[in-house]
Design a protein around this motif. Structure first.
Motif, short mmCIF file in Angstrom:
data_model
loop_
_atom_site.label_atom_id
_atom_site.label_comp_id
_atom_site.label_asym_id
_atom_site.label_seq_id
_atom_site.Cartn_x
_atom_site.Cartn_y
_atom_site.Cartn_z
N THR A 177 0.81 -1.22 0.00
CA THR A 177 0.00 0.00 0.00
C THR A 177 0.84 1.26 0.00
O THR A 177 0.54 2.22 -0.73
N PHE A 178 1.91 1.28 0.81
CA PHE A 178 2.64 2.52 1.03
C PHE A 178 4.07 2.51 0.47
O PHE A 178 4.80 3.48 0.65
N VAL A 179 4.46 1.42 -0.21
CA VAL A 179 5.78 1.39 -0.85
C VAL A 179 5.64 1.08 -2.34
O VAL A 179 6.06 1.88 -3.19
N VAL A 180 5.03 -0.06 -2.67
CA VAL A 180 4.93 -0.47 -4.07
C VAL A 180 4.02 0.48 -4.85
O VAL A 180 4.38 0.95 -5.94
N PHE A 181 2.85 0.76 -4.30
CA PHE A 181 1.93 1.68 -4.97
C PHE A 181 2.59 3.04 -5.24
O PHE A 181 2.54 3.55 -6.38
N PRO A 182 3.18 3.71 -4.22
CA PRO A 182 3.82 5.00 -4.50
C PRO A 182 4.93 4.92 -5.55
O PRO A 182 5.09 5.85 -6.35
N LEU A 183 5.70 3.83 -5.55
CA LEU A 183 6.75 3.69 -6.56
C LEU A 183 6.16 3.63 -7.97
O LEU A 183 6.70 4.23 -8.92
N LEU A 184 5.06 2.90 -8.12
CA LEU A 184 4.39 2.84 -9.42
C LEU A 184 3.81 4.21 -9.79
O LEU A 184 3.80 4.60 -10.96
N GLY A 185 3.31 4.93 -8.78
CA GLY A 185 2.79 6.27 -9.05
C GLY A 185 3.88 7.21 -9.52
O GLY A 185 3.66 8.04 -10.42
N LEU A 186 5.06 7.10 -8.92
CA LEU A 186 6.18 7.92 -9.36
C LEU A 186 6.62 7.53 -10.77
O LEU A 186 6.98 8.39 -11.59
N ALA A 187 6.60 6.24 -11.07
CA ALA A 187 6.98 5.79 -12.41
C ALA A 187 6.02 6.32 -13.46
O ALA A 187 6.42 6.53 -14.62
N ALA A 188 4.77 6.56 -13.08
CA ALA A 188 3.78 7.08 -14.04
C ALA A 188 4.10 8.51 -14.46
O ALA A 188 3.45 9.04 -15.38
N ARG A 189 5.07 9.12 -13.82
CA ARG A 189 5.48 10.47 -14.23
C ARG A 189 5.94 10.47 -15.69
O ARG A 189 5.82 11.49 -16.39
N GLY A 190 6.40 9.32 -16.16
CA GLY A 190 6.81 9.22 -17.55
C GLY A 190 5.67 9.36 -18.54
O GLY A 190 5.90 9.52 -19.74
N LEU A 191 4.41 9.28 -18.05
CA LEU A 191 3.26 9.43 -18.93
C LEU A 191 2.90 10.89 -19.17
O LEU A 191 2.01 11.19 -19.97
N VAL A 192 3.56 11.81 -18.45
CA VAL A 192 3.31 13.24 -18.60
C VAL A 192 4.28 13.80 -19.64
O VAL A 192 5.49 13.53 -19.57
N PRO A 193 3.84 14.59 -20.61
CA PRO A 193 2.48 15.08 -20.86
C PRO A 193 1.74 14.28 -21.92
O PRO A 193 0.69 14.71 -22.39
N TYR A 194 2.27 13.12 -22.33
CA TYR A 194 1.73 12.40 -23.47
C TYR A 194 0.37 11.77 -23.16
O TYR A 194 -0.53 11.79 -24.00
#
Length: 394
Positions: free
Chosen positions: A82-99
């Motif tokens: 909940t508080f480690v894996v999820f946030p890491l994936l959320g940070l990785a989603a930064r690569g989807l900005v701005p596309y």
């Protein structure tokens, strides 16, 4: 303690409460609160948030928490998801900005990854799938408690100024509006706990009504400020695709990861349903406090993910319940004969009967369970595999 609650009601593909949330958003879009009405709605929303967390604190049973600590490996696994894996994936989603995502939508996507797990739906799905229900109860409760402290801290560290209004002042508001009512509820629980139990259904409506008020206030502010013009259908489609990928990754990681580190099937079910979901009830009030006027965009990813997880997990839980007979040998290792996988009594017998234990922890118990069958093979002259099946059936 029994690990199953067979009377848990089944979940619909579309949660009626989600329909109520959608209707609330529609009302806010057509009739947003503005001026004096907005101030009144904001004050009522602040009071509703404080009431929510007061009730959370008052309902929490300290005895259940202490009892659940005995399964600490499972709870730490869920908290890590909940508080480690999820946030890491959320940070990785930064690569989807701005596309794919706008910066504002990514902030909401990352916030979704920071909120705690659900309690009620985790328990319901774990029960339907015939998993470890007490573990799901404790894991969801621990996640909710930890989220009160960890979610604002993680938001401060990972979102910063990109949170659209998040600041040190917002963190202070979190302490005043969330933590103080929660602590007050814990302190008063010994006097009001019985009343809350007796009026559980009525207070459940209070909870949901309070969240609807929070949603209306947040989305009204967004409409008045013109935030919704920033979200195009293409961006919404990209957000849904990103969230579908996020949910799929977490469902696979919680299931196969829990298997890899040695959890049995019932515990893996609890880990999968408690470790892959996010709480709308906790996330909405927190977003309203942390993001202020930007809360409408911040909670949009969470609302979409919440509905998606309910629909997907409803199907998955039913599939797990049907797959249970085939998974019997997996739970008790290879101690049961291959032909006995569909017999629940064989699996129970290998764990709690008069024979030595065979919990699947090592290969040694397998040999110990086979001995009666092997002896029969020597006496009757039959071949080992046939006698093994006969010995297990006895």
């Amino acid at each position: 303690m029994s690990r199953r609650t067979p009377r848990m009601p089944p979940w619909l593909p579309v949660d009626p409460y989600i329909l109520a949330l959608i209707a609330t958003i529609a009302v806010a879009a057509v009739l947003p609160a503005s001026g004096a009405a907005a101030e009144a709605a904001g004050g009522a929303s602040t009071g509703a948030i404080a009431l929510l967390f007061f009730l959370y604190g008052a309902r929490l049973s300290t005895a259940e928490v202490i009892d659940g600590l005995r399964h600490w490996r499972l709870h730490l696994t869920v908290l890590a998801c909940t508080f480690v894996v999820f946030p890491l994936l959320g940070l990785a989603a930064r690569g989807l900005v701005p596309y794919v995502l706008t910066p504002q939508l990514h902030s909401g996507f990352l916030f979704l990854c920071l909120v705690p797990s659900t309690v009620q739906s985790s328990i319901a799905f774990t029960s339907i799938a015939r998993g470890n229900v007490p573990a799901a109860i404790c894991a969801g409760s621990f996640s909710s408690i930890a989220g009160i402290f960890l979610t604002p801290l993680l938001a401060a560290a990972l979102l910063g100024s990109s949170g659209g209004g998040f600041s040190a002042d917002a963190l202070l508001r979190t302490g005043v509006q969330l933590l103080l009512p929660f602590v007050a509820g814990q302190l008063l629980r010994r006097w009001i706990g019985g009343f809350l139990v007796r009026h559980k259904k009525i207070l459940g409506h209070v909870d949901r009504g309070s969240i609807l008020l929070v949603v209306y206030t947040a989305f009204s502010e967004g409409v008045v400020m013109g935030i919704w013009h920033q979200v195009t259908p293409a961006r919404l489609a990209g957000l849904l695709a990103a969230e579908a990928l996020l949910l799929a990754l977490m469902l696979m990681l919680t299931w196969y990861g829990a298997k890899r580190i040695g959890f049995d099937r019932e515990d893996r079910i609890a880990i999968q349903f408690a470790g892959s979901k996010k709480s709308l009830a906790s996330g909405l009030p927190m977003a309203s406090v942390l993001f202020g006027a930007q809360a409408s965009l911040a909670v949009l990813p969470l609302m979409l993910f919440h509905q998606m997880q309910l629909m997907v997990c409803a199907v998955l839980a039913k599939r797990r319940s049907r797959d249970e007979p085939e998974a019997g040998p997996e739970r008790s290792g290879t101690s049961a004969a291959p032909g006995d996988g569909g017999e629940p009594e064989a699996a129970v017998g290998s764990r709690a009967g008069g024979k030595p234990r065979a919990d699947g922890e090592a290969d040694a118990p397998e040999g110990r369970v086979r001995r009666p069958g092997d002896a029969t093979a020597e006496e009757t002259g039959k071949r080992g595999p046939v006698a093994e099946g006969a010995g297990t059936q006895r």
